[in-house]
Design a protein around this motif. Structure first.
Motif, PDB file in Angstrom:
ATOM      1  N   TRP A  33       0.847  -1.183   0.000  1.00 29.84           N
ATOM      2  CA  TRP A  33       0.000   0.000   0.000  1.00 29.84           C
ATOM      3  C   TRP A  33       0.883   1.233   0.000  1.00 29.84           C
ATOM      4  O   TRP A  33       1.805   1.347   0.799  1.00 29.84           O
ATOM      5  N   GLY A  34       0.607   2.149  -0.909  1.00 29.87           N
ATOM      6  CA  GLY A  34       1.384   3.381  -1.000  1.00 29.87           C
ATOM      7  C   GLY A  34       0.497   4.563  -1.332  1.00 29.87           C
ATOM      8  O   GLY A  34      -0.532   4.421  -1.991  1.00 29.87           O
ATOM      9  N   HIS A  38       2.185  13.826  -5.843  1.00 25.03           N
ATOM     10  CA  HIS A  38       2.500  14.532  -7.099  1.00 25.03           C
ATOM     11  C   HIS A  38       3.694  13.908  -7.807  1.00 25.03           C
ATOM     12  O   HIS A  38       3.773  13.932  -9.032  1.00 25.03           O
ATOM     13  N   ALA A  39       4.635  13.339  -7.048  1.00 25.27           N
ATOM     14  CA  ALA A  39       5.831  12.735  -7.647  1.00 25.27           C
ATOM     15  C   ALA A  39       5.611  11.274  -8.017  1.00 25.27           C
ATOM     16  O   ALA A  39       6.467  10.659  -8.645  1.00 25.27           O
ATOM     17  N   GLY A  40       4.503  10.693  -7.635  1.00 20.66           N
ATOM     18  CA  GLY A  40       4.249   9.279  -7.870  1.00 20.66           C
ATOM     19  C   GLY A  40       4.044   8.564  -6.544  1.00 20.66           C
ATOM     20  O   GLY A  40       3.502   9.131  -5.604  1.00 20.66           O
ATOM     21  N   VAL A  41       4.514   7.332  -6.458  1.00 14.62           N
ATOM     22  CA  VAL A  41       4.417   6.550  -5.233  1.00 14.62           C
ATOM     23  C   VAL A  41       5.802   5.990  -4.918  1.00 14.62           C
ATOM     24  O   VAL A  41       6.552   5.629  -5.831  1.00 14.62           O
ATOM     25  N   GLU A  42       6.151   5.944  -3.640  1.00 16.13           N
ATOM     26  CA  GLU A  42       7.499   5.538  -3.250  1.00 16.13           C
ATOM     27  C   GLU A  42       7.476   4.283  -2.390  1.00 16.13           C
ATOM     28  O   GLU A  42       6.684   4.167  -1.462  1.00 16.13           O
ATOM     29  N   PHE A  43       8.353   3.352  -2.743  1.00 18.77           N
ATOM     30  CA  PHE A  43       8.578   2.147  -1.960  1.00 18.77           C
ATOM     31  C   PHE A  43      10.081   1.949  -1.838  1.00 18.77           C
ATOM     32  O   PHE A  43      10.781   1.881  -2.861  1.00 18.77           O
ATOM     33  N   LYS A  44      10.588   1.867  -0.612  1.00 18.09           N
ATOM     34  CA  LYS A  44      12.013   1.619  -0.353  1.00 18.09           C
ATOM     35  C   LYS A  44      12.927   2.544  -1.163  1.00 18.09           C
ATOM     36  O   LYS A  44      13.837   2.089  -1.856  1.00 18.09           O
ATOM     37  N   LEU A  60      -8.937  10.799  -2.131  1.00 15.28           N
ATOM     38  CA  LEU A  60      -9.571  11.103  -0.861  1.00 15.28           C
ATOM     39  C   LEU A  60      -9.405   9.923   0.088  1.00 15.28           C
ATOM     40  O   LEU A  60      -9.308   8.776  -0.343  1.00 15.28           O
ATOM     41  N   CYS A  61      -9.383  10.225   1.357  1.00 15.98           N
ATOM     42  CA  CYS A  61      -9.298   9.177   2.373  1.00 15.98           C
ATOM     43  C   CYS A  61     -10.460   8.203   2.168  1.00 15.98           C
ATOM     44  O   CYS A  61     -11.598   8.611   1.977  1.00 15.98           O
ATOM     45  N   GLY A  62     -10.147   6.944   2.155  1.00 15.34           N
ATOM     46  CA  GLY A  62     -11.170   5.919   2.011  1.00 15.34           C
ATOM     47  C   GLY A  62     -11.457   5.494   0.592  1.00 15.34           C
ATOM     48  O   GLY A  62     -12.317   4.659   0.354  1.00 15.34           O
ATOM     49  N   ARG A  63     -10.743   6.019  -0.362  1.00 12.57           N
ATOM     50  CA  ARG A  63     -11.001   5.642  -1.759  1.00 12.57           C
ATOM     51  C   ARG A  63     -10.659   4.177  -2.007  1.00 12.57           C
ATOM     52  O   ARG A  63     -11.355   3.477  -2.732  1.00 12.57           O
ATOM     53  N   PHE A  64      -9.550   3.700  -1.403  1.00 16.55           N
ATOM     54  CA  PHE A  64      -9.145   2.308  -1.577  1.00 16.55           C
ATOM     55  C   PHE A  64      -9.289   1.489  -0.299  1.00 16.55           C
ATOM     56  O   PHE A  64      -9.546   0.310  -0.347  1.00 16.55           O
ATOM     57  N   ARG A  65      -9.057   2.144   0.850  1.00 20.43           N
ATOM     58  CA  ARG A  65      -9.313   1.493   2.133  1.00 20.43           C
ATOM     59  C   ARG A  65      -9.725   2.582   3.124  1.00 20.43           C
ATOM     60  O   ARG A  65      -9.316   3.736   2.996  1.00 20.43           O
ATOM     61  N   ALA A  66     -10.500   2.221   4.105  1.00 20.65           N
ATOM     62  CA  ALA A  66     -11.184   3.194   4.961  1.00 20.65           C
ATOM     63  C   ALA A  66     -10.256   4.099   5.765  1.00 20.65           C
ATOM     64  O   ALA A  66     -10.548   5.267   5.960  1.00 20.65           O
ATOM     65  N   ARG A  67      -9.131   3.603   6.230  1.00 17.48           N
ATOM     66  CA  ARG A  67      -8.349   4.341   7.226  1.00 17.48           C
ATOM     67  C   ARG A  67      -7.384   5.394   6.680  1.00 17.48           C
ATOM     68  O   ARG A  67      -6.840   6.180   7.441  1.00 17.48           O
ATOM     69  N   ALA A  70      -4.047   5.572   1.017  1.00 15.43           N
ATOM     70  CA  ALA A  70      -3.119   4.689   0.310  1.00 15.43           C
ATOM     71  C   ALA A  70      -3.866   3.856  -0.720  1.00 15.43           C
ATOM     72  O   ALA A  70      -5.058   3.576  -0.586  1.00 15.43           O
ATOM     73  N   ALA A  71      -3.138   3.476  -1.768  1.00 15.65           N
ATOM     74  CA  ALA A  71      -3.690   2.651  -2.847  1.00 15.65           C
ATOM     75  C   ALA A  71      -2.898   1.344  -2.923  1.00 15.65           C
ATOM     76  O   ALA A  71      -1.715   1.303  -2.579  1.00 15.65           O
TER      77      ALA A  71
END
Length: 172
Positions: A33-34, A38-44, A60-67, A70-71
């Motif tokens: 989950w990331g 604006h720059a994209g998504v970052e992992f490690k 928006l908060c909750g678009r992919f998971r409620a809390r 993150a997508a």
């Protein structure tokens, strides 16, 4: 697979199961989950970006998971040069490239990337790697690791990683 394999599958089960959708391969990959910024998504310390993410940048908060906002991304440990995102608008799983992917020929298997990150961090911990220099430093380390592997175990790891990445490209 050899013909004998398929014959034995039919003999044992009475059928051969074939995936009904090309996107089923992604269900077997781990999900990370990331937050899409604006720059994209970052992992490690690896930043991934694509125009596919544009509609989700101000999620928006909750678009992919409620809390949180993150997508979910499918991450293939055999090839970190890209991650995979299910685009709800197109209904397709889309590749999201690492920003440095076009500047290296190194196999981006997780073990190789972790080795590069460890070498960078060993030189000075978190003070050495930051958002602005991470891509450049990782590219430099990957080049150094792949052009002149200093240990036989590293050479073996590189050969295995190249093989896995090539097979992974075929699978995707």
């Amino acid at each position: 697979c050899p013909l004998e394999f398929w014959d034995s599958m039919v003999e044992l089960t009475g059928r051969i199961d074939v995936p009904q959708s090309p996107s089923l391969i992604y269900q077997f990959l781990p999900i990370r989950w990331g937050t899409i910024g604006h720059a994209g998504v970052e992992f490690k310390d690896l930043v991934y970006d694509s125009v596919v993410l544009d509609p989700y940048r101000s999620a928006l908060c909750g678009r992919f998971r409620a809390r949180d906002n993150a997508a979910p991304f499918f991450v293939d440990p055999q090839d970190l040069s890209r991650i995979w995102f299910f685009d709800r608008e197109s209904g397709r799983v889309e590749p999201i490239e690492w920003r440095g992917a076009d500047r290296t020929r190194a196999p981006m298997a997780e073990a190789i990337v972790n080795t590069a990150r460890k070498r960078i961090l060993d030189r000075g911990g978190n003070r050495v790697i930051d958002r602005n220099s991470a891509t450049r430093q990782i590219l430099d380390e990957l080049t150094q690791i792949t052009e002149a592997p200093d240990r036989p175990t590293l050479r073996k790891m590189l050969i295995a990683a190249r093989t896995r990445v090539e097979q992974d490209r075929i699978d995707h």
